[in-house]
Design a protein around this motif. Structure first.
Motif, PDB file in Angstrom:
ATOM      1  N   TRP A   1      45.916  38.483  24.026  1.00 48.62           N
ATOM      2  CA  TRP A   1      46.610  37.411  23.310  1.00 48.62           C
ATOM      3  C   TRP A   1      48.004  37.086  23.851  1.00 48.62           C
ATOM      4  N   PRO A   2      48.837  38.083  24.191  1.00 49.33           N
ATOM      5  CA  PRO A   2      50.152  37.715  24.736  1.00 49.33           C
ATOM      6  C   PRO A   2      50.047  36.854  25.994  1.00 49.33           C
ATOM      7  N   ASP A   3      49.085  37.178  26.883  1.00 52.50           N
ATOM      8  CA  ASP A   3      48.908  36.385  28.098  1.00 52.50           C
ATOM      9  C   ASP A   3      48.350  34.997  27.782  1.00 52.50           C
ATOM     10  N   ILE A   4      47.483  34.918  26.772  1.00 53.02           N
ATOM     11  CA  ILE A   4      46.949  33.614  26.371  1.00 53.02           C
ATOM     12  C   ILE A   4      48.089  32.727  25.866  1.00 53.02           C
ATOM     13  N   GLU A   5      48.923  33.281  25.019  1.00 50.61           N
ATOM     14  CA  GLU A   5      50.051  32.499  24.502  1.00 50.61           C
ATOM     15  C   GLU A   5      51.055  32.163  25.595  1.00 50.61           C
ATOM     16  N   ASN A   6      51.030  32.950  26.679  1.00 46.55           N
ATOM     17  CA  ASN A   6      51.944  32.732  27.796  1.00 46.55           C
ATOM     18  C   ASN A   6      51.386  31.779  28.836  1.00 46.55           C
ATOM     19  N   GLY A   7      50.226  31.177  28.541  1.00 47.27           N
ATOM     20  CA  GLY A   7      49.719  30.134  29.413  1.00 47.27           C
ATOM     21  C   GLY A   7      48.615  30.518  30.368  1.00 47.27           C
ATOM     22  N   ALA A   8      47.959  31.653  30.158  1.00 48.80           N
ATOM     23  CA  ALA A   8      46.828  32.013  31.022  1.00 48.80           C
ATOM     24  C   ALA A   8      45.779  30.903  30.971  1.00 48.80           C
ATOM     25  N   GLU A   9      45.297  30.535  32.144  1.00 42.35           N
ATOM     26  CA  GLU A   9      44.400  29.385  32.258  1.00 42.35           C
ATOM     27  C   GLU A   9      42.979  29.697  31.830  1.00 42.35           C
ATOM     28  N   ALA A  10      42.542  30.929  32.076  1.00 38.08           N
ATOM     29  CA  ALA A  10      41.167  31.301  31.768  1.00 38.08           C
ATOM     30  C   ALA A  10      41.059  32.817  31.676  1.00 38.08           C
ATOM     31  N   ILE A  11      39.979  33.263  31.047  1.00 34.36           N
ATOM     32  CA  ILE A  11      39.610  34.675  31.032  1.00 34.36           C
ATOM     33  C   ILE A  11      38.344  34.779  31.868  1.00 34.36           C
ATOM     34  N   VAL A  12      38.433  35.418  33.018  1.00 36.21           N
ATOM     35  CA  VAL A  12      37.343  35.424  33.989  1.00 36.21           C
ATOM     36  C   VAL A  12      36.474  36.653  33.785  1.00 36.21           C
ATOM     37  N   SER A  13      35.178  36.440  33.684  1.00 37.14           N
ATOM     38  CA  SER A  13      34.228  37.547  33.607  1.00 37.14           C
ATOM     39  C   SER A  13      33.533  37.710  34.952  1.00 37.14           C
TER      40      SER A  13
ATOM     41  N   HIS B   1      51.228  33.148  42.028  1.00 37.87           N
ATOM     42  CA  HIS B   1      50.903  31.733  41.854  1.00 37.87           C
ATOM     43  C   HIS B   1      51.233  31.266  40.434  1.00 37.87           C
ATOM     44  N   ALA B   2      51.499  29.983  40.318  1.00 40.42           N
ATOM     45  CA  ALA B   2      51.748  29.401  38.997  1.00 40.42           C
ATOM     46  C   ALA B   2      50.480  29.453  38.137  1.00 40.42           C
ATOM     47  N   ARG B   3      49.321  29.280  38.772  1.00 40.40           N
ATOM     48  CA  ARG B   3      48.051  29.365  38.040  1.00 40.40           C
ATOM     49  C   ARG B   3      47.691  30.842  37.849  1.00 40.40           C
ATOM     50  N   ARG B   4      47.459  31.237  36.588  1.00 38.87           N
ATOM     51  CA  ARG B   4      47.111  32.622  36.286  1.00 38.87           C
ATOM     52  C   ARG B   4      45.844  32.661  35.444  1.00 38.87           C
ATOM     53  N   MET B   5      44.968  33.593  35.787  1.00 40.73           N
ATOM     54  CA  MET B   5      43.774  33.860  35.004  1.00 40.73           C
ATOM     55  C   MET B   5      43.696  35.362  34.728  1.00 40.73           C
ATOM     56  N   LEU B   6      43.036  35.715  33.639  1.00 39.51           N
ATOM     57  CA  LEU B   6      42.918  37.112  33.236  1.00 39.51           C
ATOM     58  C   LEU B   6      41.542  37.655  33.599  1.00 39.51           C
ATOM     59  N   VAL B   7      41.470  38.961  33.841  1.00 33.43           N
ATOM     60  CA  VAL B   7      40.188  39.625  34.050  1.00 33.43           C
ATOM     61  C   VAL B   7      40.198  40.927  33.275  1.00 33.43           C
ATOM     62  N   LEU B   8      39.059  41.245  32.653  1.00 25.46           N
ATOM     63  CA  LEU B   8      38.933  42.464  31.857  1.00 25.46           C
ATOM     64  C   LEU B   8      38.232  43.531  32.694  1.00 25.46           C
TER      65      LEU B   8
END
Length: 414
Positions: free
Chosen positions: A233-245, A165-172
């Motif tokens: 940080w690389p994903d944030i600079e690449n346009g990640a929409e959110a960091i999901v907890s 998807h075009a919308r991307r979010m990160l998870v730790l």
């Protein structure tokens, strides 16, 4: 509350912060009414108002004693008192100052220092924790009773949708949750995939720093924080929409990176941006997208972790998603009180922790639900270890419900 700090304290960063916070306290005692440790112990010094007095006196006199350290140790860091306080006292920040003073000026016995160091090493390293848990299965009969309860069976993660998807979010992946229940993050990825969002794991991240922070190991906590930011940080600079907890206990700390690293010479600006992107899972799952047409509603008992309702002020958010998905979320007596998990608290303060667990389990059981759900791995493991009912993360339940609806149409109660 008046303060009388000496000039050296008053002019320090901790002194200025403590002075600002303590002066807001109006002695009302409302905080003690909702303080979990005070409810169990009944000692004024084991409630927020008493601890504020102890911190105030330590800063005024410059001679903190063991009483400061020991009574701060009984605090669960649930921040229920902040929700209750009519004066807006930021008790959590003051607690950090008090723990810092106690750690620097009131040394612990060597045996206790070693014990805390060992738990920090195990709990903040996913692979080491997984190995220790595997060994624990063999050694459990030799362990003390409070450490010998079996943990829930490790659940397989299941399929993780491809990032499409075009919308991307990160998870730790985190530390303890990744080792105990990898199915939580995978379920979150599947639910968000159905809603047009790709959830991308940041596999190079480690512990968020919460455990070290609560044990007054602040520099170690900051190292974890900087590492986490750098990994994302690389994903944030690449346009990640959110960091999901997906664990509220981690989420509350992740959201405070901006404050905790405000003076960091290399990461202050990055930390502020990072924290602004952090979202609890309940904030990104669309209730409308979770809607499932079904028969009779599933009777759900939801234990809302302190880190969700007090730390992040998200009371009712998860419940709304569950209701949209066909759950009847049942009322629970004393929903604001902590279950006693609180990170390492269950290990280091077992008597208070077990008292709170028994109290919480009695209330959950009285609700007479079909399913017990929560939003934090610590609460999940703690409650299941003390009770007989299975406790699950709410996203697992939602994932299964949506999958059944997609394959078989309307579903009934589970």
């Amino acid at each position: 509350m008046q303060t009388y700090f000496p000039a050296t304290t008053r002019d320090s960063a901790d002194g200025r912060l403590a002075d600002e916070i303590i002066r807001k306290c109006v002695h009302c005692g409302f905080c003690n009414v909702t303080c979990p440790s005070y409810q169990i112990v009944g000692n004024e010094l084991d409630g927020p108002r008493g601890r504020i007095y102890l911190i105030k006196r330590a800063l005024e006199e410059g001679r903190p004693g063991a009483a400061l350290r020991d009574h701060l140790d009984t605090c669960l860091t649930c921040r229920n008192c902040e929700t209750t306080c009519p004066a807006g006292v930021r008790y959590g920040e003051l607690l950090e100052v008090g723990r810092r003073v106690a750690h620097q000026q009131v040394p612990r016995p060597a045996r206790e220092r070693v014990r805390r160091w060992a738990w920090r090493q195990v709990l903040t390293r996913r692979r080491l924790f997984a190995a220790a848990e595997a060994a624990g299965g063999l050694l459990r009969p030799l362990l003390p009773r409070r450490l010998s309860r079996p943990l829930p069976p490790v659940r397989a993660a299941g399929a993780w949708p491809a990032a499409r998807h075009a919308r991307r979010m990160l998870v730790l992946p985190g530390c303890v949750q990744g080792a105990l229940d990898a199915s939580i993050d995978a379920a979150a990825a599947r639910v968000l995939d159905r809603q047009g969002v790709s959830l991308v794991p940041v596999t190079t991240s480690g512990c968020c720093g919460a455990i070290d922070l609560h044990l007054a190991q602040e520099e170690a906590a900051r190292r974890h924080m900087r590492r986490t930011i750098d990994a994302c940080w690389p994903d944030i600079e690449n346009g990640a929409e959110a960091i999901v907890s997906t664990a509220s206990g981690c989420g509350v700390t992740l959201k405070e990176y901006g404050r905790l690293l405000a003076d960091d010479p290399t990461h202050a600006a990055k930390a502020a941006r990072f924290s602004a992107l952090v979202r609890d899972l309940s904030e990104v799952v669309d209730p409308q997208g979770a809607g499932v047409s079904c028969g009779p509603a599933t009777r759900v008992v939801f234990h809302s972790p302190c880190t969700l309702q007090h730390g992040q002020s998200l009371s009712g958010r998860t419940e709304a998603v569950l209701t949209a998905a066909g759950a009847e979320v049942l009322p629970v007596v004393e929903p604001h009180l902590c279950c006693g998990a609180a990170g390492t608290y269950a290990i280091l303060q077992p008597e208070i922790s077990e008292g709170l667990a028994r109290r919480k389990l009695a209330h959950l059981d009285a609700a007479r639900g079909d399913v017990w759900l929560t939003a934090n791995i610590g609460c999940q493991v703690h409650l299941q270890g003390h009770g007989e009912r299975p406790v699950r993360h709410w996203i697992n339940w939602l994932d299964e419900r949506l999958a059944q609806a997609a394959h078989t149409g309307p579903v009934g109660p589970r």
